[in-house]
Scaffold this motif. Structure first.
Motif, PDB file in Angstrom:
ATOM      1  N   LYS A 216      19.210  24.528 -33.945  1.00  0.00           N
ATOM      2  CA  LYS A 216      18.758  24.849 -31.980  1.00  0.00           C
ATOM      3  C   LYS A 216      17.516  24.387 -32.740  1.00  0.00           C
ATOM      4  CE  LYS A 216      19.166  27.845 -27.974  1.00  0.00           C
ATOM      5  NZ  LYS A 216      19.799  28.824 -27.765  1.00  0.00           N
TER       6      LYS A 216
ATOM      7  N   SER B  48      17.462  26.786 -19.119  1.00  0.00           N
ATOM      8  CA  SER B  48      18.118  26.515 -19.617  1.00  0.00           C
ATOM      9  C   SER B  48      18.343  25.154 -20.645  1.00  0.00           C
ATOM     10  CB  SER B  48      19.824  27.109 -19.313  1.00  0.00           C
ATOM     11  OG  SER B  48      19.662  26.648 -18.464  1.00  0.00           O
ATOM     12  N   TRP B  49      19.498  25.375 -21.594  1.00  0.00           N
ATOM     13  CA  TRP B  49      19.505  24.012 -22.189  1.00  0.00           C
ATOM     14  C   TRP B  49      21.159  23.545 -21.851  1.00  0.00           C
ATOM     15  CZ3 TRP B  49      18.017  21.405 -27.350  1.00  0.00           C
ATOM     16  CH2 TRP B  49      16.821  22.797 -27.853  1.00  0.00           C
ATOM     17  N   HIS B  50      21.114  22.385 -21.654  1.00  0.00           N
ATOM     18  CA  HIS B  50      22.020  21.645 -20.912  1.00  0.00           C
ATOM     19  C   HIS B  50      23.360  20.254 -22.364  1.00  0.00           C
ATOM     20  CE1 HIS B  50      21.294  22.250 -16.373  1.00  0.00           C
ATOM     21  NE2 HIS B  50      20.500  22.659 -16.894  1.00  0.00           N
TER      22      HIS B  50
ATOM     23  N   PHE C  74      24.586  28.941 -28.503  1.00  0.00           N
ATOM     24  CA  PHE C  74      24.326  28.228 -26.929  1.00  0.00           C
ATOM     25  C   PHE C  74      24.803  29.205 -26.218  1.00  0.00           C
ATOM     26  CE2 PHE C  74      23.717  24.663 -29.139  1.00  0.00           C
ATOM     27  CZ  PHE C  74      22.483  24.689 -28.699  1.00  0.00           C
TER      28      PHE C  74
ATOM     29  N   THR D 112      24.132  31.309 -23.562  1.00  0.00           N
ATOM     30  CA  THR D 112      23.567  31.627 -22.315  1.00  0.00           C
ATOM     31  C   THR D 112      22.881  30.358 -21.752  1.00  0.00           C
ATOM     32  OG1 THR D 112      21.176  31.248 -23.447  1.00  0.00           O
ATOM     33  CG2 THR D 112      22.312  34.010 -23.046  1.00  0.00           C
ATOM     34  N   ASP D 113      23.710  29.288 -21.993  1.00  0.00           N
ATOM     35  CA  ASP D 113      23.060  27.822 -21.313  1.00  0.00           C
ATOM     36  C   ASP D 113      24.625  27.195 -21.065  1.00  0.00           C
ATOM     37  OD1 ASP D 113      20.205  27.967 -22.621  1.00  0.00           O
ATOM     38  OD2 ASP D 113      21.458  27.611 -24.993  1.00  0.00           O
ATOM     39  N   ASP D 114      24.234  26.361 -20.806  1.00  0.00           N
ATOM     40  CA  ASP D 114      25.594  24.977 -19.273  1.00  0.00           C
ATOM     41  C   ASP D 114      25.901  24.679 -20.567  1.00  0.00           C
ATOM     42  OD1 ASP D 114      24.983  25.607 -16.829  1.00  0.00           O
ATOM     43  OD2 ASP D 114      22.865  25.145 -16.978  1.00  0.00           O
TER      44      ASP D 114
ATOM     45  N   ARG E 123      29.230  30.240 -17.371  1.00  0.00           N
ATOM     46  CA  ARG E 123      28.154  28.679 -17.167  1.00  0.00           C
ATOM     47  C   ARG E 123      28.975  27.681 -18.294  1.00  0.00           C
ATOM     48  NH1 ARG E 123      22.068  30.025 -17.569  1.00  0.00           N
ATOM     49  NH2 ARG E 123      21.409  28.144 -17.039  1.00  0.00           N
TER      50      ARG E 123
END
Length: 583
Positions: A39, A49-51, A71, A73-75, A92
């Motif tokens: 990352k 945010s990241w997907h 990840f 806090t990401d989708d 998420r």
């Protein structure tokens, strides 16, 4: 024992609930985890945010947890094969079942490009599933994102770069497509840094997926024409049967046609290409239900993804207002204009009533003066204020587009509603009792043409003159004059191609006689004859350059040729002698 509903019991339950939803604790050792280090290497996404997409089987379930922590806090979208990941209550996180790699492909087509795809399944040395999955899914990664997979074998980055070289070897130089900018190794992971940009092709049949693929784009249905089965009344005759003379079907099926209003950030490029972000939208495709949708401007990566020339990514001017799509696959070309534009005009009246300030937009070359284009649009009721002639790409925010009612491609079809458009054009172009032509017309082509030049055309013209045909060259006449010439014709013969398409003005057509070479695979003449209820007679000759395979060869398609008198003259004369005197 505490009462079930005591404040202390509720407080304890709340504390336990918060503890279970706590973010993972990152220790000093965790900073060395491959997922964290990877990352840190990657370019952060443009959004907040990241997907991330994870592909995993049962053996990789512990790796899934590691990547979920990185990840947190990401989708995250997880495709799981044979297991259900734990801790999926993490915010998420979405989990889908993975049976075959195409499950992931179908899901990724319905969402915007992702920043990261990570294949956590450990590869098997004896198969090529990992590489096949990369080939299938890597176009779903946004430019400057990454595709990552496990690679515990001693594969070097140079070998992995070969995946991209193999992928791009089938692409033309015009596309300038590179799957990756670089490939790196970090522990057991191979990291493909993606280049792009790549566009997802969304044909009309998948338009509903735009709700999730392009959530910022609004798409409203304005009108719809039902599907239709067509059983033409005319008979089809041909001088020989072969694979080269196929697709002259007596029964045709026209799918439903739609008119949609697109609102959002839209780029109107050349050759019908209409894009929203990294999506090539339904109006971009000349053939509405072609199995693999194509666009002249685009160079396909595979059946679902394509690239556009780098020049199309530059900044372009904005054009304010509401616009109706009258773009064609080729600009300033009579054949493409006369087949493609009337096939889109069916929705103009309803759209104009729906949006009073609507204007039609047509692409033309710079310094080009449209003549027959103005005549046709005026005949359909479009004033000069209703039309915008555009020679450069533009950005718009409101675009109304109709499904074409004409498909000159397998499966070949036309929609019966196109005949209503032709009838309106006839009414306004042909003055009553002003027919200038005979009942029998032979539509010829000038000698020395660059495309499909028939070297013995003068001898063919003389043969038809013997049987009372008037030889015409439509390019020497205005559109109104051509309409008057063809308006009273009952028998139209000629060399296949654009000039013969003027039969749409022939209200009482009974017979068409088409002379073609066998490498000319277009079937517009067949569709016109079927729509007008006319008998059609095909006489095929050999081209100088033959189609060598199922893939269209443009040189063969446009090959020079001679009309084969030895093969065709006897049958052709018999056909002409059998025509009724009234024709």
């Amino acid at each position: 024992m505490l009462p079930m509903r005591s404040p202390l019991r509720r407080a304890a339950g709340y504390v336990l609930w918060r503890w279970r939803r706590r973010p993972p604790t990152v220790t000093t050792a965790d900073h060395g985890a491959p997922s964290d280090r990877i990352k840190a290497l990657l370019t952060p996404p443009r959004g907040s945010s990241w997907h991330v997409v994870l592909l995993a089987d049962r053996r990789a379930r512990w790796r899934v947890q590691r990547w979920m922590r990185t990840f947190f806090t990401d989708d995250i979208l997880i495709f799981a094969a044979g297991f259900r990941p734990s801790r999926t209550r993490q915010p998420r996180v979405t989990v889908k079942k993975l049976t075959v790699p195409t499950d992931a492909l179908h899901a990724l087509r319905r969402i915007p490009p992702v920043d990261l795809i990570v294949d956590l399944r450990r590869p098997v040395p004896t198969d090529d599933v990992q590489r096949a999955t990369w080939r299938m899914l890597h176009p779903a990664v946004a430019e400057h994102g990454a595709y990552i997979h496990l690679d515990a074998s001693p594969t070097t980055p140079d070998v992995l770069r070969g995946w991209a070289r193999t992928r791009s070897s089938t692409m033309t130089e015009r596309a300038r497509y590179r799957p990756t900018t670089d490939v790196r190794r970090l522990g057991d992971y191979a990291i493909h840094l993606m280049a792009g940009p790549v566009y997802l092709k969304v044909p009309d049949r998948r338009a509903a997926s735009l709700q999730t693929r392009a959530p910022e784009l609004r798409v409203d249905l304005i009108d719809r024409l039902p599907a239709a089965d067509i059983a033409p009344t005319g008979k089809i005759h041909r001088n020989r049967e072969s694979s080269d003379t196929a697709h002259l079907d007596a029964a045709l099926h026209a799918p439903a046609a739609t008119m949609r209003h697109y609102q959002g950030q839209l780029r109107v490029l050349s050759h019908m290409a209409l894009t929203h972000q990294r999506t090539l939208l339904p109006p971009s495709f000349r053939y509405p239900n072609e199995q693999v949708p194509t666009n002249v401007l685009a160079t396909d990566i595979d059946a679902d993804y394509t690239t556009l020339p780098a020049s199309t990514d530059r900044a372009i001017p904005r054009l304010d207002g509401d616009f109706f799509d009258l773009t064609a696959s080729y600009h300033a070309h009579f054949g493409h204009f006369i087949t493609e534009i009337p096939a889109k005009l069916w929705g103009w009246g309803v759209a104009k009533a729906h949006i009073p300030d609507l204007r039609a937009l047509l692409r033309v070359p710079r310094d080009y003066q449209p003549t027959y284009e103005r005549e046709l649009l005026s005949a359909y009721g479009l004033s000069s204020d209703d039309v915008v002639w555009q020679s450069e790409p533009v950005e718009v925010s409101s675009w109304v587009a109709c499904t074409s009612l004409w498909q000159n491609h397998d499966p070949y079809w036309f929609h019966p509603a196109v005949a209503d458009v032709w009838a309106q054009l006839r009414r306004h172009l042909i003055v009553p009792h002003s027919s200038q032509g005979r009942q029998r017309l032979f539509v010829s082509r000038p000698s020395g043409m660059a495309h499909r030049d028939c070297r013995n055309a003068p001898q063919v013209e003389e043969l038809f003159r013997e049987y009372g045909f008037q030889v015409v060259y439509p390019e020497e006449h205005s559109l109104a004059e051509s309409a008057a010439l063809f308006g009273g014709a009952t028998t139209v013969a000629g060399f296949g191609g654009s000039a013969l398409f003027n039969v749409l003005f022939s209200e009482h057509l009974r017979t068409m006689i088409i002379l073609n070479h066998e490498a000319y695979l277009a079937r517009n003449e067949h569709l016109y004859a079927s729509a007008l209820g006319a008998d059609s007679h095909y006489f095929w000759s050999a081209p100088d350059v033959r189609q060598a395979s199922a893939v269209l060869d443009p040189k063969a398609f446009q090959s020079t040729w001679d009309f084969d008198f030895a093969r065709n003259e006897r049958l052709l004369r018999a056909t002409l002698e059998a025509l009724p005197e009234s024709q």
